[in-house]
Design a protein around this motif. Structure first.
Motif, short mmCIF file in Angstrom:
data_model
loop_
_atom_site.label_atom_id
_atom_site.label_comp_id
_atom_site.label_asym_id
_atom_site.label_seq_id
_atom_site.Cartn_x
_atom_site.Cartn_y
_atom_site.Cartn_z
N ILE A 3 36.92 47.66 38.53
CA ILE A 3 38.19 47.29 37.89
C ILE A 3 38.47 45.80 38.09
CG2 ILE A 3 40.70 47.55 38.05
CD1 ILE A 3 40.22 50.53 38.47
N ILE A 4 38.30 45.31 39.31
CA ILE A 4 38.51 43.89 39.58
C ILE A 4 37.52 43.05 38.76
CG2 ILE A 4 38.57 42.11 41.35
CD1 ILE A 4 40.74 44.31 41.58
N PHE A 5 36.28 43.53 38.68
CA PHE A 5 35.25 42.82 37.92
C PHE A 5 35.60 42.72 36.44
CE2 PHE A 5 31.37 43.20 35.31
CZ PHE A 5 30.75 42.01 35.63
N ILE A 6 35.99 43.85 35.81
CA ILE A 6 36.27 43.81 34.37
C ILE A 6 37.54 43.02 34.08
CG2 ILE A 6 35.04 45.95 33.88
CD1 ILE A 6 37.70 47.39 33.65
N PHE A 7 38.48 42.98 35.05
CA PHE A 7 39.68 42.16 34.82
C PHE A 7 39.30 40.68 34.71
CE2 PHE A 7 43.14 39.48 36.29
CZ PHE A 7 44.18 39.90 35.47
N PHE A 8 38.49 40.21 35.63
CA PHE A 8 38.13 38.79 35.62
C PHE A 8 37.15 38.46 34.50
CE2 PHE A 8 39.96 38.94 39.88
CZ PHE A 8 40.70 37.76 39.88
N ILE A 9 36.24 39.36 34.20
CA ILE A 9 35.33 39.13 33.08
C ILE A 9 36.11 39.09 31.77
CG2 ILE A 9 33.53 40.24 31.68
CD1 ILE A 9 32.47 38.74 34.08
N SER A 10 37.10 39.95 31.61
CA SER A 10 37.91 39.98 30.40
C SER A 10 38.69 38.69 30.20
CB SER A 10 38.90 41.16 30.44
OG SER A 10 38.22 42.39 30.53
N ASN A 11 38.95 37.98 31.30
CA ASN A 11 39.76 36.76 31.23
C ASN A 11 39.01 35.51 31.69
OD1 ASN A 11 42.65 37.71 30.52
ND2 ASN A 11 41.99 39.15 32.10
N LEU A 12 37.68 35.60 31.80
CA LEU A 12 36.91 34.50 32.35
C LEU A 12 37.04 33.23 31.52
CD1 LEU A 12 34.95 33.58 34.55
CD2 LEU A 12 33.07 34.36 33.09
N TYR A 13 36.93 33.37 30.20
CA TYR A 13 37.01 32.18 29.34
C TYR A 13 38.40 31.56 29.44
CZ TYR A 13 36.15 29.09 25.43
OH TYR A 13 35.98 27.99 24.65
N ILE B 199 49.10 42.24 40.88
CA ILE B 199 49.45 43.65 40.66
C ILE B 199 48.20 44.49 40.42
CG2 ILE B 199 49.82 43.65 38.15
CD1 ILE B 199 52.19 45.23 40.69
N VAL B 200 47.20 43.95 39.72
CA VAL B 200 45.96 44.70 39.49
C VAL B 200 45.23 44.94 40.81
CG1 VAL B 200 43.63 44.55 38.50
CG2 VAL B 200 45.62 44.00 37.09
N VAL B 201 45.13 43.92 41.65
CA VAL B 201 44.45 44.06 42.94
C VAL B 201 45.21 45.02 43.86
CG1 VAL B 201 43.76 42.85 45.05
CG2 VAL B 201 43.34 41.81 42.82
#
Length: 465
Positions: free
Chosen positions: A235-245, A211-213
């Protein structure tokens, strides 16, 4: 106070009152509890389990990376613990109202500020009531379908209600020219993405990625500017960085399950067995058959597709396309593109997580319906108002048309509004005392519940009223 702020306050009050009334009707003086739910929000119940969960998250993950990004214990259990400490017998009601108030407000802001233009004062007031009813009812319809009867308070309402502010701020970032405002939106999105990702299970997370993409790509196309290409990528970058761990922690465990042949075989059986006719799913019937005729009439009026040709609203077209995609996925192999979905299920590893279709996609279908249905109702209102008898005063027409449309909506979702098939639990005092006594004992031990049963628990009060 400006007229705009005064109007906004009125609309927020209408939303709050509507949600409060519906919450009271749903819970019927009791609380939600059952199935996989291993906690209660009730005065006198110990919060030790919540504390243990949060402590586990902090000490079993690297500092901050764990509790804030990697585990739902910090966010979900933390919120549950806060509301559990409120010395009020209806503190679960406050939590439900709080979550759905946030969700409804941002659906209202999305429709009134972004999707519809030149919306009048009366339309905004009318929209606030319609949106609050539809938004909460669609979540209720999903749960009546996926859980037959009764509602367990798990992470689903948490995700459902935080998705709307996330989408709102994603879209705002595409048409905002002020860089300071953009930075503010990015900061809010980082927090929302962290909370959503860490509270999700694996299939919820996969849906959030999608949905984000899709929303970001869709509004990149709608607001075609070079600067928005960077906005999309960021936006795609901060989504994955926010959930990387979270991703790095969970993906290895998921991969181990995907290598289990027995798990794959059972999952495929679930996938095939949960398919449903596309027309049935598209019109939002779910398993709720108490008022199919009225639902059909309401759907034909408010599904909004005819208004694409009348008003040529690109935002509405975009959300109708998303709705078609989601209902296709929710229908499974019985959809027009069932063969493609079957191929994805068999060849793309993580699609296996969507094996129970109604649970995986039902809440998302209800969410998108909460956007397009109110738009359809407002466009119907405008159409009827423009064709009114000129001898009738416009204010009179406003009231009559809006009341008629509200009646149609109320009738179509009446069993949901009243919580007709939802069970609420009235917990006896002796049960709370027993649980607190057991939790107060030191050491490690097992508890045997008698009489034994293959069901969740063998009591009369557990199954609600």
């Amino acid at each position: 106070m400006s007229n705009r702020n005064r109007l906004l306050r009125i609309c927020y009050i209408i939303i709050l009152v509507s949600i409060t009334v519906q919450t009271i009707l749903w819970l019927k003086g009791g609380i939600w509890y059952g199935g996989d739910q291993n906690f209660i929000i009730f005065p006198g119940s110990s919060d030790q389990e919540y504390i243990n969960a949060i402590v586990y998250g902090i000490f079993n993950y690297p500092f901050l990376a764990g509790p804030t990004i990697a585990t739902q214990f910090f966010w979900f259990w933390g919120l549950i613990s806060i509301f559990n400490k409120i010395p009020f017998i209806y503190n679960e009601y406050l939590l439900v109202i709080f979550l759905f108030f946030i969700g409804s407000i941002y659906i209202y802001k999305l429709i009134s500020e972004v999707i519809l233009i030149n919306i009048s004062k009366y339309e905004k007031i009318f929209a606030s009531l319609v949106i609050s009813i539809i938004y909460m009812s669609n979540w209720g319809i999903y749960f009546s379908d996926s859980q037959s009867s009764g509602i367990t308070f798990l992470t689903a309402p948490f995700i459902y209600n935080l998705l709307s502010p996330s989408i709102y701020y994603i879209i705002k970032s595409f048409y905002e020219n002020n860089y300071f405002d953009k930075l503010r939106y990015y900061g809010i999105l980082i927090i929302l993405f962290m909370v959503l990702g860490s509270t999700s299970n694996i299939y919820n997370f996969g849906e959030l990625v999608g949905i984000v993409v899709i929303v970001s790509l869709g509004y990149l196309i709608l607001y075609r500017r070079k600067a928005n290409i960077l906005n999309f990528l960021f936006i795609i970058f901060i989504f994955f960085i926010s959930n990387l761990y979270w991703i790095l922690s969970v993906v290895p465990n998921v991969n181990s399950s995907l290598s289990n042949s027995k798990f794959l075989e059972i999952s495929y059986q679930y996938f095939i067995g949960n398919a449903r006719p596309f027309n049935y799913v598209f019109f939002g019937f779910y398993n709720y058959s108490n008022s199919l005729v009225i639902n059909l009439m309401a759907s034909m009026i408010i599904i909004s597709i005819p208004f694409l040709f009348i008003y040529k609203n690109k935002h509405l077209l975009f959300w109708d396309i998303i709705y078609f995609i989601i209902t296709t996925l929710s229908s499974g192999v019985d959809s027009p593109f069932g063969s493609i979905y079957k191929y994805l299920f068999l060849h793309v590893p993580y699609f296996i997580e969507f094996r129970t279709l109604v649970i995986a996609f039902g809440w998302l279908q209800g969410f998108v319906l909460s956007i397009i249905v109110p738009i359809g109702i407002l466009y119907t209102y405008r159409l009827l108002l423009s064709n009114r008898n000129e001898k009738i005063h416009k204010n009179t027409s406003n009231i009559v048309i809006s009341v008629v449309l509200l009646i149609v909506v109320a009738i179509s979702v009446f069993p949901i509004i009243t919580g007709e098939d939802y069970d609420s639990i009235h917990i006896p005092e002796y049960f709370i005392e027993t649980v607190n006594y057991i939790n107060s004992q030191n050491g490690y031990f097992n508890v045997l519940a008698l009489p034994e049963t293959y069901l969740w628990i063998k009591t009369t009060w557990y199954y609600g009223n």
